[in-house]
Design an enzyme around this catalytic site. Sequence first.
Site, short mmCIF file in Angstrom:
data_model
loop_
_atom_site.label_atom_id
_atom_site.label_comp_id
_atom_site.label_asym_id
_atom_site.label_seq_id
_atom_site.Cartn_x
_atom_site.Cartn_y
_atom_site.Cartn_z
N PHE A 198 -4.97 -2.47 -11.94
CA PHE A 198 -6.41 -2.35 -12.17
C PHE A 198 -6.79 -1.01 -12.80
O PHE A 198 -7.85 -0.88 -13.40
CB PHE A 198 -7.19 -2.56 -10.85
CG PHE A 198 -7.39 -1.32 -10.04
CD1 PHE A 198 -6.43 -0.89 -9.14
CD2 PHE A 198 -8.55 -0.57 -10.16
CE1 PHE A 198 -6.60 0.27 -8.40
CE2 PHE A 198 -8.74 0.58 -9.42
CZ PHE A 198 -7.77 1.00 -8.53
N LYS A 199 -5.90 -0.03 -12.67
CA LYS A 199 -6.24 1.30 -13.21
C LYS A 199 -6.45 1.26 -14.72
O LYS A 199 -7.14 2.11 -15.27
CB LYS A 199 -5.17 2.30 -12.82
CG LYS A 199 -5.17 2.56 -11.32
CD LYS A 199 -4.11 3.53 -10.88
CE LYS A 199 -4.26 3.88 -9.41
NZ LYS A 199 -3.78 2.80 -8.51
N ASP A 200 -5.87 0.26 -15.39
CA ASP A 200 -6.08 0.12 -16.84
C ASP A 200 -7.56 -0.03 -17.19
O ASP A 200 -8.00 0.44 -18.23
CB ASP A 200 -5.36 -1.13 -17.37
CG ASP A 200 -3.84 -0.97 -17.39
OD1 ASP A 200 -3.35 0.15 -17.55
OD2 ASP A 200 -3.15 -2.01 -17.25
N LEU A 253 -9.00 3.45 -17.14
CA LEU A 253 -8.29 4.45 -17.96
C LEU A 253 -8.31 4.13 -19.44
O LEU A 253 -8.37 5.02 -20.28
CB LEU A 253 -6.85 4.60 -17.46
CG LEU A 253 -6.72 5.51 -16.24
CD1 LEU A 253 -5.33 5.40 -15.62
CD2 LEU A 253 -7.02 6.97 -16.61
#
Length: 462
Positions: free
Chosen positions: A111-113, A116
Amino acid sequence: MSTRGRSPALGFADVLLSGPAPDGGLYVPEQTPPLPPLPGPGPADASAGLYRELAARVMAPFMAGAVTADRLAAMVGEAYDAFDEPDVCKLTALDDDHHLLELYHGPTGAFKDVALQLVGRLFDHELGARDRQAVIVGATSGDTGSAAMEAVRDRDRIDIVMLHPHGRTSEIQRRQMTTLDAPNVWAVAIDGTFDDCQDLVKAMFADEALRAEANLAAVNSINWARVMAQVVYYVWAWARLGGQRAPTFCVPTGNFGNVYAGHVARRMGLPTDRLIAASNANDIISRFIETGELAAEPVAATLSPSMDIQISSNLERLLFELFDGDGAATAELVSQFRRRGRAALDPDRHRRLTSALDGDRLGDSETLEAMRRVWESSGVLVDPHTAVGVGVAERRRRPGELVVTLATAHPAKFPDAVAAATGVVPEPPPALAGLADRPERCVRLPNDLAAVAELVRSVSRQ
Ligand SMILES: *Cc1c(COP(=O)(O)O)cnc(C)c1O
């Protein structure tokens, strides 16, 4: 402004490019803007452009003066082109009233995509406006490293040096970093532990000469812009579910960034029933909600490593609110916790905490159980982090409640745990396919500040 109240307030662009505030606090907006008018259920709801449209509208008020609406819309468009879902995220029903919010369709499967990919572009844009170059340095034990590297690959003004402990990340996690074929990304294996890597990063930031020479920057999860970008998918899920009912969101929690974004969405006016923080055995947050006392314990290794955290940095932002914006009181509680490993809220603030947040935890065997149950009852594979959320949501849901559990990693990132629970080896998404065949590129360095600083100087284009 800073949660400790002793650093000058900064504009959005300066907050974006700086790490923690000089007084040690985290930056928060002075005011939380209300949600802008949203496209209701209707034709817009059916279009694949809903996420991008909401992203531009929801984030614009936080960036007024720093980024024009057109530029923001363009960056949002580019950021989400690389996702393998047309509308960025996806909702999958586990039953009539329980939905998974799949946030893992970006280039690294975590999910960090979502945040970011946008933050990398915001960085590049702001460096362009200042005609500067920067070197982002970071330490990773898992998902953040590859998501950050992927987010800034091929950006004109940024190089990234990402340290990981040699031999201590999973094969997939290492390959995601070392097979990335771009001229401005540097995977570095340090002969040491994750803590050694973090200490090296801190030491580089403390070295004023190096810091200025290379224009060092960070994109870790305390960066306000990441929280802001995560608010969007809460709004999107609500809209996609028809915009009529107020959902409960259940969020697998580590550093508290994701669940805090849900809290911000609610403060902006998103109809929300409850927010539930789901922990693994490292359950400092759920104990804090139950007892009002923050009490650190040693970090335990679990099946959901990205949640193996005892000091959840972003919690400070919520504490600041519970103390009604009193930076001195926030600083006092945090420093007590750092000194003694314990700090307690008074009963009134504890009541306010429990009205903002619910919490529970799942051990490893219950996590495997949850993975198996979801597979058997719904035919859906979930990774161990998501499974912690699903298991907690199932245990805590009330009759008639609409529940959305955030799915934070693609199951193929954790094939061993998924196979152990279900007997099925998950199919990798396009982003992860072929990892094993790509050549690896990695610099190996001793646990030595001079050696790492030398590398950072050599890649700097400043
Ligand atoms: C980072 C991460 C988490 C924890 O998110 P926080 O914002 O740190 O609470 C949960 N699951 C996965 C897969 C992650 O990568």
